[in-house]
Design a protein around this motif. Sequence first.
Motif, PDB file in Angstrom:
ATOM      1  N   GLU A  14      58.932  84.414  55.458  1.00 21.91           N
ATOM      2  CA  GLU A  14      60.487  85.368  55.706  1.00 21.91           C
ATOM      3  C   GLU A  14      60.133  83.961  57.470  1.00 21.91           C
ATOM      4  OE1 GLU A  14      58.846  87.201  54.732  1.00 21.91           O
ATOM      5  OE2 GLU A  14      59.361  86.495  52.250  1.00 21.91           O
ATOM      6  N   VAL A  15      59.536  84.352  58.079  1.00 23.15           N
ATOM      7  CA  VAL A  15      59.787  84.184  59.463  1.00 23.15           C
ATOM      8  C   VAL A  15      59.258  82.494  59.603  1.00 23.15           C
ATOM      9  CG1 VAL A  15      57.954  84.456  61.737  1.00 23.15           C
ATOM     10  CG2 VAL A  15      57.813  86.820  60.007  1.00 23.15           C
ATOM     11  N   CYS A  16      58.926  82.002  58.939  1.00 25.24           N
ATOM     12  CA  CYS A  16      58.209  80.915  59.402  1.00 25.24           C
ATOM     13  C   CYS A  16      60.033  79.598  59.107  1.00 25.24           C
ATOM     14  CB  CYS A  16      57.852  80.044  57.697  1.00 25.24           C
ATOM     15  SG  CYS A  16      56.157  80.171  58.643  1.00 25.24           S
ATOM     16  N   SER A  17      60.698  80.903  58.036  1.00 27.14           N
ATOM     17  CA  SER A  17      62.068  80.568  57.481  1.00 27.14           C
ATOM     18  C   SER A  17      63.079  80.076  58.367  1.00 27.14           C
ATOM     19  CB  SER A  17      62.569  81.193  56.533  1.00 27.14           C
ATOM     20  OG  SER A  17      61.692  80.551  55.327  1.00 27.14           O
ATOM     21  N   VAL A  18      63.073  81.723  58.991  1.00 26.31           N
ATOM     22  CA  VAL A  18      63.746  81.542  60.553  1.00 26.31           C
ATOM     23  C   VAL A  18      63.005  81.170  61.375  1.00 26.31           C
ATOM     24  CG1 VAL A  18      64.169  83.499  62.246  1.00 26.31           C
ATOM     25  CG2 VAL A  18      64.504  84.201  59.692  1.00 26.31           C
ATOM     26  N   ALA A  19      62.376  80.865  61.949  1.00 27.64           N
ATOM     27  CA  ALA A  19      61.626  79.534  63.460  1.00 27.64           C
ATOM     28  C   ALA A  19      61.668  77.575  62.766  1.00 27.64           C
ATOM     29  CB  ALA A  19      60.330  80.774  63.341  1.00 27.64           C
ATOM     30  N   LYS A  20      62.670  77.866  61.364  1.00 27.80           N
ATOM     31  CA  LYS A  20      61.880  76.377  60.872  1.00 27.80           C
ATOM     32  C   LYS A  20      60.959  75.884  61.459  1.00 27.80           C
ATOM     33  CE  LYS A  20      67.253  76.208  61.630  1.00 27.80           C
ATOM     34  NZ  LYS A  20      68.398  77.044  62.002  1.00 27.80           N
ATOM     35  N   ILE A  21      60.011  76.282  60.431  1.00 25.99           N
ATOM     36  CA  ILE A  21      58.471  76.296  60.738  1.00 25.99           C
ATOM     37  C   ILE A  21      58.146  75.788  59.043  1.00 25.99           C
ATOM     38  CG2 ILE A  21      56.377  76.480  61.206  1.00 25.99           C
ATOM     39  CD1 ILE A  21      56.649  78.672  63.443  1.00 25.99           C
ATOM     40  N   LYS A  23      55.279  73.157  56.502  1.00 24.48           N
ATOM     41  CA  LYS A  23      53.912  73.241  56.557  1.00 24.48           C
ATOM     42  C   LYS A  23      53.665  71.483  57.210  1.00 24.48           C
ATOM     43  CE  LYS A  23      53.777  73.987  51.879  1.00 24.48           C
ATOM     44  NZ  LYS A  23      53.699  73.104  50.246  1.00 24.48           N
ATOM     45  N   GLY A  24      53.050  72.193  57.955  1.00 21.62           N
ATOM     46  CA  GLY A  24      52.298  70.261  58.847  1.00 21.62           C
ATOM     47  C   GLY A  24      52.279  70.544  59.897  1.00 21.62           C
ATOM     48  N   ASP A  25      53.713  71.548  60.560  1.00 20.16           N
ATOM     49  CA  ASP A  25      54.430  71.341  62.061  1.00 20.16           C
ATOM     50  C   ASP A  25      53.364  71.482  62.896  1.00 20.16           C
ATOM     51  OD1 ASP A  25      57.160  70.569  60.453  1.00 20.16           O
ATOM     52  OD2 ASP A  25      56.760  72.888  60.691  1.00 20.16           O
ATOM     53  N   GLU A  26      53.430  71.662  63.908  1.00 15.28           N
ATOM     54  CA  GLU A  26      52.534  72.038  65.065  1.00 15.28           C
ATOM     55  C   GLU A  26      53.365  72.995  66.153  1.00 15.28           C
ATOM     56  OE1 GLU A  26      50.256  68.742  67.055  1.00 15.28           O
ATOM     57  OE2 GLU A  26      50.429  67.707  66.206  1.00 15.28           O
ATOM     58  N   VAL A  27      52.350  73.674  66.141  1.00 14.88           N
ATOM     59  CA  VAL A  27      52.584  75.041  67.015  1.00 14.88           C
ATOM     60  C   VAL A  27      52.410  75.660  68.341  1.00 14.88           C
ATOM     61  CG1 VAL A  27      53.353  76.210  65.632  1.00 14.88           C
ATOM     62  CG2 VAL A  27      52.004  76.633  65.654  1.00 14.88           C
ATOM     63  N   ASP A  28      52.719  76.083  69.102  1.00 13.97           N
ATOM     64  CA  ASP A  28      52.205  76.015  70.147  1.00 13.97           C
ATOM     65  C   ASP A  28      51.550  78.082  70.382  1.00 13.97           C
ATOM     66  OD1 ASP A  28      51.007  74.322  71.707  1.00 13.97           O
ATOM     67  OD2 ASP A  28      52.727  73.733  72.287  1.00 13.97           O
ATOM     68  N   THR A  29      51.006  78.599  71.101  1.00 14.98           N
ATOM     69  CA  THR A  29      51.156  79.438  71.433  1.00 14.98           C
ATOM     70  C   THR A  29      51.224  80.170  72.804  1.00 14.98           C
ATOM     71  OG1 THR A  29      48.850  80.177  70.996  1.00 14.98           O
ATOM     72  CG2 THR A  29      49.773  80.257  68.873  1.00 14.98           C
ATOM     73  N   PHE A  30      51.792  81.592  72.928  1.00 10.64           N
ATOM     74  CA  PHE A  30      51.782  82.153  74.738  1.00 10.64           C
ATOM     75  C   PHE A  30      51.192  83.066  74.511  1.00 10.64           C
ATOM     76  CE2 PHE A  30      54.290  78.209  73.950  1.00 10.64           C
ATOM     77  CZ  PHE A  30      54.576  77.668  74.849  1.00 10.64           C
ATOM     78  N   VAL A  31      50.947  83.987  75.206  1.00 11.64           N
ATOM     79  CA  VAL A  31      50.912  85.538  75.245  1.00 11.64           C
ATOM     80  C   VAL A  31      51.428  85.681  77.129  1.00 11.64           C
ATOM     81  CG1 VAL A  31      49.256  87.473  75.479  1.00 11.64           C
ATOM     82  CG2 VAL A  31      48.408  85.555  74.411  1.00 11.64           C
ATOM     83  N   ILE A  39      55.007  82.367  68.995  1.00 12.90           N
ATOM     84  CA  ILE A  39      54.454  81.195  68.574  1.00 12.90           C
ATOM     85  C   ILE A  39      55.925  80.154  68.037  1.00 12.90           C
ATOM     86  CG2 ILE A  39      53.735  80.329  66.202  1.00 12.90           C
ATOM     87  CD1 ILE A  39      52.577  83.019  65.985  1.00 12.90           C
ATOM     88  N   VAL A  40      55.772  79.469  69.240  1.00 15.77           N
ATOM     89  CA  VAL A  40      56.662  78.829  68.661  1.00 15.77           C
ATOM     90  C   VAL A  40      56.412  76.670  68.224  1.00 15.77           C
ATOM     91  CG1 VAL A  40      58.222  77.238  70.280  1.00 15.77           C
ATOM     92  CG2 VAL A  40      57.793  78.892  71.362  1.00 15.77           C
ATOM     93  N   LYS A  41      57.578  77.004  66.922  1.00 19.87           N
ATOM     94  CA  LYS A  41      56.867  74.744  66.909  1.00 19.87           C
ATOM     95  C   LYS A  41      57.118  74.118  67.800  1.00 19.87           C
ATOM     96  CE  LYS A  41      59.536  72.275  63.136  1.00 19.87           C
ATOM     97  NZ  LYS A  41      60.294  71.745  62.685  1.00 19.87           N
TER      98      LYS A  41
END
Length: 72
Positions: A14-21, A23-31, A39-41
């Motif tokens: 569900e989270v991936c669907s909302v974020a449009k992420i 399989k195989g997509d690259e993401v960046d993480t920020f804190v 987590i950003v696509k």
Amino acid sequence: MKVSTKRQITLPVEVCSVAKIDKGDEVDTFVDRHGVISIVKKSVGAANGLLRGLEADLSVNESQSLQSAINQ
């Protein structure tokens, strides 16, 4: 959600669907300073022109800049 022994997490469908992420997509993480993880696509060209028009303050070195961010 649980963190594995390798410090990995699985994002719910569900989270991936909302974020449009997908399989195989690259993401960046920020804190942020409060420990909030984002987590950003990755998107080609997303940052083009982001810093256009800003002038660098050459009187501040990298260490000073990092320390300033930590102190805030």
